[in-house]
Scaffold this active site. Structure first.
Site, PDB file in Angstrom:
ATOM      1  CD  GLU A   1     -22.803  34.216  62.881  1.00 33.75           C
ATOM      2  OE1 GLU A   1     -23.561  35.044  62.352  1.00 33.75           O
ATOM      3  OE2 GLU A   1     -22.170  34.440  63.921  1.00 33.75           O
TER       4      GLU A   1
ATOM      5  CB  CYS B   1     -22.072  37.831  59.621  1.00 35.04           C
ATOM      6  SG  CYS B   1     -22.877  36.528  58.721  1.00 35.04           S
TER       7      CYS B   1
END
Ligand code: SAH
Length: 343
Positions: A92, A333
């Site tokens: 990500e 995240c």
């Protein structure tokens, strides 16, 4: 070893071209094409003959990222990306817009082995380190997709950057190379849970980056419960390492402090911070806990967050409460990747 051409310094590309029986000057041309023009593959490289491109394609790899998913916040201009790597792992990255420009938060590893209780990135363990080229391409791909120039980088996504030390150094050198993106090292922030030995090693490089320590509790026994890395690097190793780092690199060290209701937001917790950081020039970022399903605690109330800030300010600390961006897209995240893997 594969020749990963977007992971190489110019000097390494020179050796590569000489080994191919080609001229050395091709190295700088290729480096500029990758890191300045940001080409994704060799097709657009008009200064190279098709013959030469074939030769390169047959003897090298480009390890980058490919967009799988893009989530746009409806509250602000934050965008979150799920990227796929050459081996089908996913990571990500987050794009944030501030007054002073675009910032990208990148991942440095696939997963993480640090085991912090409140963090989604570590719940499935560490799969592998990222190559510097993959970290770079998180940024380059976001620039290509949005047609923007990113000015600030934070290494605060999934993973522990200092646990991937050699590629971290390569990343910093490549992104700041004048023949490439030429990003100022001052605009790079590295966040760590506190690997004392690697902090000392980083000091040797004399980089003017911002170093951020994830503290979250200044009482050692309490910190062990949420950050198991405290057992490996106790405060009597971490704090002297930070002092030594600061003596060499004369910059404020930032501390991240995730506020968890009833766990680390009391006056006593603020006092513990005062005692622990008394000899360090610091800046403290307070962040309300972002809830994840694997951790059954609540963020501190905004009233307690403000109180906590006040305690610290009264002790003389420089404190900010981190503005939450992308609140509607799980911009912190690890959560997006976990959801994707669990589908
Ligand atoms: N390994 C590095 C960088 C990754 S985590 C480090 O530990 O600093 C980036 C930051 O997000 C850290 O400060 C981390 O503690 C914080 N973080 C992780 N999970 C969080 C959550 N659920 N809510 C708020 N912050 C979180």
């Amino acid at each position: 070893m594969n020749n990963i051409i977007n992971n190489m310094y110019i000097s390494e590309l020179e050796t590569y071209f000489l080994d191919l029986g080609e001229k050395k000057f091709r190295a700088k041309q290729l480096f500029e094409a990758i890191h300045k023009q940001k080409i994704k593959n060799l097709d657009k490289l008009t200064t190279f003959s098709q013959d030469l491109k074939d030769k390169i394609n047959n003897s090298s790899e480009i390890y980058g990222v490919k967009k799988v998913l893009e989530l746009k916040s409806k509250l602000d201009e934050t965008k979150k990306y799920l990227f796929e790597l050459h081996d089908e792992n996913v990571i990500e990255s987050v794009l944030m817009k501030y007054k002073y420009g675009y910032t990208v938060c990148i991942s440095t590893q696939v997963g993480c082995k640090m085991g912090c209780a409140f963090c989604a990135s570590t719940k499935k363990g560490l799969i592998r380190n990222l190559y510097a080229s993959e970290m770079l391409d998180e940024i380059y791909e976001i620039e290509r997709l949005n047609d923007i120039n990113v000015s600030n980088i934070v290494l605060m996504g999934s993973g522990e950057a200092l646990d991937n030390f050699d590629e971290l150094i390569r990343f910093i050198e490549l992104i700041s190379a004048k023949e490439g993106k030429n990003l100022s090292k001052r605009n790079i922030t590295i966040s760590t849970c506190g690997l004392a030995d690697k902090i000392l090693k980083l000091a040797e490089y004399d980089y003017p980056i911002t170093l951020t320590i994830s503290l979250h509790n200044a009482d050692e026994e309490e910190r062990k419960k949420i950050m198991p890395i405290t057992r490996k690097y106790p405060f009597d190793e971490l704090i002297p390492a930070l002092k030594e780092y600061q003596a060499k690199i004369n910059k404020r060290i930032s501390f991240e402090y995730v506020l968890i209701d009833g766990l680390n937001d009391s006056y006593q917790s603020a006092l513990d911070i005062k005692n622990l950081l008394k000899d360090i020039k610091s800046h403290i970022n307070l962040i309300p806990l972002n809830k994840i399903k694997e951790y059954d605690e609540e963020p501190s109330t905004s009233e307690n967050i403000n109180k906590f800030k006040k305690y610290l300010e009264d002790f003389g600390f420089n404190v900010t409460i981190r503005r939450e961006l992308g609140a509607d897209i799980n911009a912190s995240c690890g959560q997006l990747r976990n959801n994707y893997l669990e589908q």
